[in-house]
Design an enzyme around this catalytic site. Structure first.
Site, PDB file in Angstrom:
ATOM      1  CD  GLU A  67      -1.333  -2.304   2.137  1.00 35.36           C
ATOM      2  OE1 GLU A  67      -0.134  -2.613   2.004  1.00 35.36           O
ATOM      3  OE2 GLU A  67      -2.103  -2.929   2.884  1.00 35.36           O
ATOM      4  CB  CYS A 104      -0.696  -3.962   8.769  1.00 38.83           C
ATOM      5  SG  CYS A 104       0.274  -2.491   8.383  1.00 38.83           S
ATOM      6  CB  CYS A 107      -1.323  -0.241   5.424  1.00 39.24           C
ATOM      7  SG  CYS A 107       0.363  -0.663   4.964  1.00 39.24           S
TER       8      CYS A 107
END
Lengths: 189, 417
Positions: A67, A104, A107
């Site tokens: 990302e 996560c 991100c």
């Protein structure tokens, strides 16, 4: 705002599945490069405008998740064409991210700082997931409690379970071979 | 902790869960029973620890001892967790067997859900049901208090970070310094680069040691701190908004960026510092994988067992890893440092969620910050990532209180009395 975890891909439109396939192609590219296989694409008006994959082993920087890579591509590109911060924010607010694994916590927070419109993900991330698994950063906008405009974070639409088994089987492949540098990307195991 | 004189910089541990007032302990229900024949106590406990171990309640003592009038002692034992609906039918069969064979009369009791963080908490907990209390004994130095030498070193690195944060002229930004505590060196430093993005310096590893650096004049430092504190407690908006972790979305309204320079909404100080330590890592330990095809093959084929071991490093076995880390010195894979394992980071403000999680990923050992971040902080203010059990790494978090705090408090306490 809820995260839908759907085990089968039946429910999703061909368009959604098509973009997720491109994200999976990115994850395969990561695997070929000895990285934790997570990949993503960013879509604007039905077009893929950026792609990213894990580079944590290569960079020895455990924050270089797919990302972050894809967001960086757009930030550099849009500034080169002379867009202002407000214009960049507006563009991001019309973009969707397709990523093979639930973003996560880092991100998810980054995507909310950026102000992305929507996130579509493959498998859930039971260890680090920031879109429902551990924290729900996609729905915990702090903007409402701060009167002064763009100070907090921005919530985004989130939908999971798209081609999850493909995403998981890539990760299995990777861990069966052994992670050469042991630097985790976004992985649920 | 060092004595609380005027120039002390107290270092306070920020635990993984919010401290609870002793009288507001969270409790869970358990099924307990009195033991009428004390001789059987050991047998019963042994049996119960096999069939109904108290997995998440290791701090709770299995047996409670009451002294009755006339010196008689009454013993009660925890049989198992209480079934959710409170119905004793839900008790596991094995436990029912124990109840039956010793003719016990079960009752519901409350015990504290979490281990006590302080002695005061513990005293209060024991009124309910006895718990054990251990001074935390992680192998991370600091949780039980720092030595004078360690405190001095921590304070000097925090001063260094404070200096960095005002290195942008009138604008106060967050600053980060990653430190190798073994060599006492700053291995990476950075400030927020959200508004004007500078390309990372290629020679970041200038290895500036804070101990050799003359510490700033105390008066100048305090002046600076009061300025920092003003903006940490809601000072002039323009100054405050330049601290990325406090207001992560302000970049949208940012008007001041020059056309010639890049800006980047995610380049918070901690993220930039991690990037720069990774660059140093790559420079000092060039990756043999990309140069030698044979080694590359080996990397793919061997399950990297030794590395997997090193990966498991978390807060509890840092000392072991320090030994590995200390042994590095060449580009050999086996001695290459693993990310920021064993390193500490000093931040002026408590990091936001993105930065706090980035520090988990990079396996930082300890995080020190000076000012809390009430709007977006993830290490005690809004979230508490150091206490998220599911994460694969946990660092210890400390707040370093700057002396101005103490001076203010001292003043009010003097005038107030």
């Amino acid at each position: 705002m809820e995260t839908d975890n759907i085990a089968s891909g039946e429910r999703f439109s061909l368009e959604v599945l098509g973009f997720m396939q491109l994200a999976i192609d990115q994850a395969k590219l990561a695997l070929d490069n000895l990285e934790v296989p997570v990949g993503c694409v960013i879509v604007e008006d039905g077009n893929v405008i950026a792609a990213g994959r894990n580079r944590t082993n290569e960079t020895r920087n455990a924050t270089r998740h797919a990302e972050m890579e894809a967001l960086d591509v757009l930030l550099v590109q849009w500034q080169r064409t002379g867009l202002t911060a407000a214009e960049v924010a507006e563009k991001f607010s019309a973009c969707s991210l397709y990523v093979t694994c639930e973003p996560c916590i880092m991100c998810a927070a980054a995507l909310s700082i950026i102000g992305i419109k929507a996130v579509y993900y493959g498998c859930a991330n039971d260890k680090f997931g920031g879109c429902g698994s551990i924290l729900s950063l996609h729905s915990s906008s702090s903007e409402a409690c701060i009167s002064n405009g763009n100070s907090g974070s921005k919530s985004f639409k989130c939908c999971g379970g798209i081609m999850a088994s493909e995403a998981i089987s890539l990760l299995r492949d990777f861990y069966e071979r052994g992670n050469p540098n042991g630097i985790n990307g976004d992985q649920p195991f | 902790m060092s004595s609380e004189n005027d120039d002390a910089w107290p270092i306070v541990h920020v635990p993984g869960r919010p401290p609870v007032p002793p009288e507001q302990q969270l409790t869970v229900n358990v099924v307990a029973a009195q033991i009428e024949q004390p001789k059987l106590t050991n047998t019963i406990i042994r049996r119960l620890s096999q069939i109904a171990p108290l997995e998440d309640l290791h701090h709770v003592k299995r047996v409670k001892k009451n002294c009755l009038e006339g010196g008689k002692i009454q013993l009660s034992v925890i049989l198992c967790l209480a079934p959710e609906n409170g119905d004793f039918d839900g008790i596991p069969c094995d436990v029912k067997d124990v109840i039956g064979s010793y003719q016990l009369s079960p009752f519901v009791a409350k015990v504290c859900k979490y281990a006590a963080l302080s002695k005061e908490e513990w005293v209060e907990q024991c009124k309910l049901w006895p718990t054990s209390y251990h001074q935390p004994t992680y192998n991370i130095s600091g949780i039980t208090g720092f030595s004078e030498e360690d405190s001095q070193s921590i304070v000097s690195f925090m001063k260094y970070a404070l200096e960095l944060s005002k290195s942008h002229g009138n604008v106060v930004v967050n600053a980060a310094a990653i430190v190798d505590p073994l060599s006492n060196q700053v291995i990476a430093k950075a400030c927020d680069e959200v508004c004007s993005w500078q390309t990372p310096k290629t020679e970041v590893g200038a290895e500036c040691s804070s101990s050799t650096k003359s510490s700033p004049e105390m008066t100048g430092c305090i002046e600076h701190e009061s300025c920092l504190q003003r903006c940490s407690s809601g000072g002039p908006q323009q100054v405050e908004t330049s601290i990325s972790c406090l207001h992560p979305r302000w970049w949208v309204d940012e008007q001041t960026h020059r056309i010639s320079s890049f800006w980047h909404p995610l380049r918070h100080a901690a993220i930039v510092a991690i990037e720069s330590s990774a660059a140093r890592d790559r420079r000092l330990f060039p990756d043999v994988r990309y140069r030698d095809e044979a080694t590359r093959e080996e990397c793919i084929l061997s399950p990297a067992k030794s590395q997997a071991k090193r990966q498991k490093t978390d807060g509890t076995d840092v000392d072991n890893d320090d030994k590995n880390y200390a042994s590095h010195g060449n580009g050999d894979l086996s001695s290459k440092p693993y990310l920021c394992t064993g390193n500490d980071i000093y931040l002026v403000w408590e990091p936001c969620t993105m930065c706090a999680m980035a520090l988990v990923h990079q396996r930082v050992r300890r995080v020190f910050y000076a000012f809390p971040n009430p709007s977006a902080g993830a290490l005690g203010s809004i979230h508490r990532l150091q206490g998220e059990k599911s994460l694969n790494h946990h660092y210890a978090v400390f707040r370093v209180l700057v002396p101005q705090d103490i001076l203010n408090k001292a003043k009010t306490s003097i005038t107030g009395s």
